[in-house]
Design a protein around this motif. Structure first.
Motif, short mmCIF file in Angstrom:
data_model
loop_
_atom_site.label_atom_id
_atom_site.label_comp_id
_atom_site.label_asym_id
_atom_site.label_seq_id
_atom_site.Cartn_x
_atom_site.Cartn_y
_atom_site.Cartn_z
N PRO A 1 -1.35 6.58 3.45
CA PRO A 1 0.10 6.64 3.73
C PRO A 1 0.86 5.63 2.85
O PRO A 1 0.42 4.49 2.66
N GLN B 1 -0.02 9.88 0.79
CA GLN B 1 0.81 10.59 1.75
C GLN B 1 2.14 9.85 1.86
O GLN B 1 2.22 8.78 2.45
N LEU C 1 5.84 8.96 3.07
CA LEU C 1 6.65 9.05 4.27
C LEU C 1 7.91 8.22 4.06
O LEU C 1 7.86 7.11 3.54
N SER C 2 9.05 8.75 4.51
CA SER C 2 10.33 8.10 4.21
C SER C 2 10.89 7.30 5.37
O SER C 2 11.88 6.58 5.19
N THR C 3 10.32 7.41 6.56
CA THR C 3 10.82 6.65 7.71
C THR C 3 9.71 5.75 8.26
O THR C 3 8.52 6.09 8.22
N LYS C 4 10.11 4.63 8.81
CA LYS C 4 9.13 3.67 9.32
C LYS C 4 8.34 4.20 10.52
O LYS C 4 7.12 3.99 10.58
N PRO C 5 8.96 4.87 11.48
CA PRO C 5 8.14 5.37 12.61
C PRO C 5 7.05 6.34 12.15
O PRO C 5 5.90 6.24 12.62
N ASP C 6 7.41 7.25 11.24
CA ASP C 6 6.40 8.18 10.74
C ASP C 6 5.31 7.45 9.97
O ASP C 6 4.12 7.79 10.07
N PHE C 7 5.72 6.45 9.21
CA PHE C 7 4.74 5.71 8.43
C PHE C 7 3.78 4.94 9.33
O PHE C 7 2.55 4.95 9.12
N LYS D 1 2.92 5.55 12.41
CA LYS D 1 2.03 6.48 13.10
C LYS D 1 0.92 6.97 12.17
O LYS D 1 -0.27 6.98 12.55
N ALA D 2 1.31 7.35 10.93
CA ALA D 2 0.30 7.83 9.98
C ALA D 2 -0.62 6.70 9.55
O ALA D 2 -1.82 6.92 9.33
N LYS E 1 -3.29 6.04 12.26
CA LYS E 1 -4.28 7.12 12.27
C LYS E 1 -5.22 7.01 11.07
O LYS E 1 -6.45 7.15 11.20
#
Length: 724
Positions: free
Chosen positions: A286, A299, A301-307, A309-310, A313
């Protein structure tokens, strides 16, 4: 402090820095005998010319003669070129950069002026976008961007692709753009830093090894390796590339593993599975960034919450693979150790990161990628760099590293000083636009008027310094006015000095100087320069060109003196050859009005003098009275026309009347009518009053000339009145 336009100093900017330790330059002149004298003078640009003169003694023997022949007849001239820091461009490239950056700088100043007049604050709203466009234009000048590979079939063993050689100046410029201008990259600034290192890792050290130099050496070695996994240097290169986030290169190297060969798949299935699992984890790492990486690895990701989470994982998958039992089944020891080391890097093991990195800057990027991916703010980054410097100390930091520390330390003075020392006045003069794009505090610092600088700001000082550099060279002085015009305090005064210093004998340079004067509405300076040009051409025999430029300058005083000289020259000789010599200048001057040197009357004056000469010749020849009377009346008509003509200068009235005494004292009767006599008397009265003015110039005539003319006119008026 910078000198004003009224200073008597010959330097445009008399700035004397505080130098604690003198700099010593060693010159090798090559003369066998000590020189008798030395001459030091500035040449063009930043070149100091030192001439060594030897003793000019007459040789007394053959050996002396041979020594004289060896040393030369006069001496030796050595040129010492002063360079500013590590500026890597040659003189021609610097001139191209200077000319190329003028348009972008002028456009940005124009946009600033428009925003200021429209009551909009230039540092709010979308001002940073204008600065960003300016920065992109400058960045293109400093070096080409990375180009993709043009090969249809890519070489799997090609790690470092050949591209344009990166430059220190472009690396520094992109650092300033990244931290001070680009609002879009503010939320993923660490990732921008990762990309910057990928482009310029080869520049961070000249004396010590970097990851780039390690991979270049590995690439040369891969040609002769059949099984790369057997070479420890290969695993070191993979670990180093992974440390700084070069995922594509890591995956490419992993898939050079011998277990991927067709004849090895059956025997090394577990080993190949572990290698592929690590390659997949690397390729799906990520990244907190909006755009996809080159080659599609990572991978994004443009937002911190999504980043977050990824990231959690993905880290769980890495930890799970690290504890897998498949490692016990792998029989190849080097592969097991190498892959385990890669997993420790992915898990953020500090010791593994420090061992794989070669430079503290690379270790800093590793911390951003694997330990503190959410690092934000200059203060947090600066503290992290200090920690990395302690773990990976270097013997010598180059200009880019010092610049990075100044930026992360939020020290504007250090940033400016490093830009000036390493890249010269050009960089500072343009980089200040980046520094003030978003930061109001920096704007106040650079725009504050300082007493110790003569009342000017730091921004204006550096622009003046750069303008002086441009003005000192014959090929760049034309663009110096653009930067001087942006300096409100002393720019126009120094621009005046620059324009006055340009030679007027070269027509193209002279016309360029006048064009600059018109562009910046410097009418008085342009008129003075045209006057200088007119005097220069007149003194060197190009009289027509001299008169033309004096006319353009509206220099009535000098045109009047030229008119007086022409009048005297034409008046001394009545031959056509004599008049033809001056006829071209008469044509130039005859369209001027009033006392500005108009010589339209000279044509009539020539005809008038011819008629007087003809009349005198006929008197001596004893011609009949009727013919004489007609000739006298014709001459009188020319005299009246001359006196009525507004282009006849006032100082020429008395010489005309004095030459016409033969007509005013005609022997039998007066040739004048009452109106004509009154006209000439009124002109004589105006001339008497004009003598009272301090600027009036007396004609070279006998002392009794005025009284003789007055008496003749009074007598003629009386006769005309009696004649009725």
């Amino acid at each position: 402090m910078p000198g004003r336009a009224s200073d008597s100093s010959t330097a445009l900017i008399s700035f004397v820095p505080e130098v604690k330790d003198p700099v010593v330059y060693h010159l090798h002149h090559g003369l066998k005998s000590p020189p008798s004298s030395i001459s030091v003078s500035w040449s063009r640009g930043n070149v100091l010319r030192v001439a060594f003169f030897r003793h000019n003694a007459t040789p007394r023997s053959g050996s002396d003669a041979e020594r004289t022949e060896d040393e030369g007849s006069s001496g030796k001239v050595v040129e010492l070129r002063f360079c500013s820091g590590d500026w890597e461009f040659d003189e021609a490239r610097r001139r191209r950069v200077a000319y190329g950056s003028v348009h972008a700088f002028a456009l940005l100043q124009s946009q600033r002026s428009v925003l200021s007049t429209s009551m909009m604050a230039p540092h709010r709203a979308d001002w940073w976008k204008h600065v960003m466009e300016f920065s992109k234009c400058i960045s293109e000048l400093l070096g080409g961007a990375r180009h993709p590979s043009l090969s249809i079939i890519e070489n799997p063993r090609m790690l470092v692709k050949s591209s344009d050689e990166p430059t220190y100046s472009k690396a520094a410029w992109q650092l300033l753009e990244m931290f001070y201008v680009d609002n879009h990259s503010f939320n993923w600034l660490p990732e921008r830093f990762v990309d910057w290192l990928a482009d310029y890792d080869r520049l961070i050290s000249k004396t010590e090894m970097t990851i780039h130099s390690r991979l270049v050496a590995l690439q040369n070695k891969l040609v002769n390796l059949q099984f790369v996994e057997d070479d420890p240097e290969c695993w070191e290169g993979i670990a180093s590339a992974l440390t700084v986030g070069w995922l594509e290169m890591v995956v490419k190297l992993l898939r050079l593993h011998g277990s991927y060969q067709l004849d090895q798949l059956d025997n090394r299935e577990t080993e190949n599975g572990l290698v592929e699992a690590v390659a997949v984890l690397v390729s799906t790492m990520p990244r907190l960034r909006p755009d996809a990486l080159s080659g599609g690895f990572g991978q994004c990701l443009s937002t911190k919450p999504d980043f977050i989470k990824a990231w959690e994982k993905w880290r769980g998958q890495v930890a799970k693979l690290d504890c897998s039992g498949f490692w016990l089944r792998c029989e190849h020891r080097q592969t097991t150790d190498g892959l385990k080391r890669l997993l420790q890097i992915l898990l953020g093991n500090v010791e593994s990161l420090a061992a794989a990195a070669c430079h503290w800057m690379e270790l800093f990027i590793a911390h951003i990628l694997y330990i503190r991916p959410l690092t934000m703010g200059l203060e947090a980054m600066y503290s992290l760099t200090q920690k990395c410097i302690q773990l990976k100390p270097t013997s010598h930091d180059n200009n880019l590293m010092r610049l990075i520390l100044g930026i992360l330390g939020d020290n504007t003075e250090v940033v400016l000083a490093e830009c000036l020392r390493s890249f010269g006045p050009w960089m500072v003069a343009h980089a200040m636009e980046l520094l003030t794009a978003k930061n109001h505090q920096i704007e106040l610092l650079l725009h504050e008027e300082r007493y110790n600088l003569g009342g000017i700001s730091i921004e204006e000082l550096h622009r003046l310094v750069y303008a002086q550099v441009l003005a000192s060279h014959a090929l760049t002085w034309q663009i110096a006015p653009i930067y001087l015009a942006s300096c409100p305090k002393q720019g126009l005064g120094l621009l005046e000095i620059v324009l006055y210093r340009q030679p007027v004998q070269h027509n193209q340079l002279f016309l360029k100087t006048l064009e600059i004067c018109n562009l910046y509405e410097l009418g008085n300076i342009g008129a003075s320069i045209m006057t200088i040009a007119g005097i220069h051409h007149w003194k060197h025999g190009r009289k027509g060109l001299g008169v033309f430029w004096l006319q353009q300058a509206h220099d009535e005083v000098r045109l009047g003196k030229i008119a007086q000289q022409l009048f005297e020259s034409v008046g001394k000789s009545l031959s056509d050859d004599s008049f033809r010599q001056w006829e071209g200048l008469v044509e130039l001057l005859e369209h001027e009005n009033r006392s500005a040197g108009g010589l339209e009357f000279l044509h009539m004056y020539r005809e008038f003098k011819r008629s007087l000469q003809k009349l005198q010749n006929e008197l001596h020849a004893g011609i009949q009275d009727e013919i004489l009377l007609d000739a006298a009346r014709q001459a009188l008509e020319l005299l009246i026309l001359l006196m009525k003509n507004p282009s006849t200068p006032q100082r020429f009235w008395l010489p005309l009347l004095h030459d016409s005494l033969i007509l005013l004292r005609w022997r039998d009767h007066s040739l004048l009518s009452v109106s004509q006599a009154n006209l000439l008397l009124s002109k004589l009265q105006e001339l008497s009053l004009a003598k009272l003015h301090p600027g009036f110039s007396e004609a070279d005539l006998p002392p009794q000339a005025l009284s003789s003319v007055r008496l003749a006119l009074a007598t003629g008026l009386g006769r005309a009145m009696l004649r009725g």
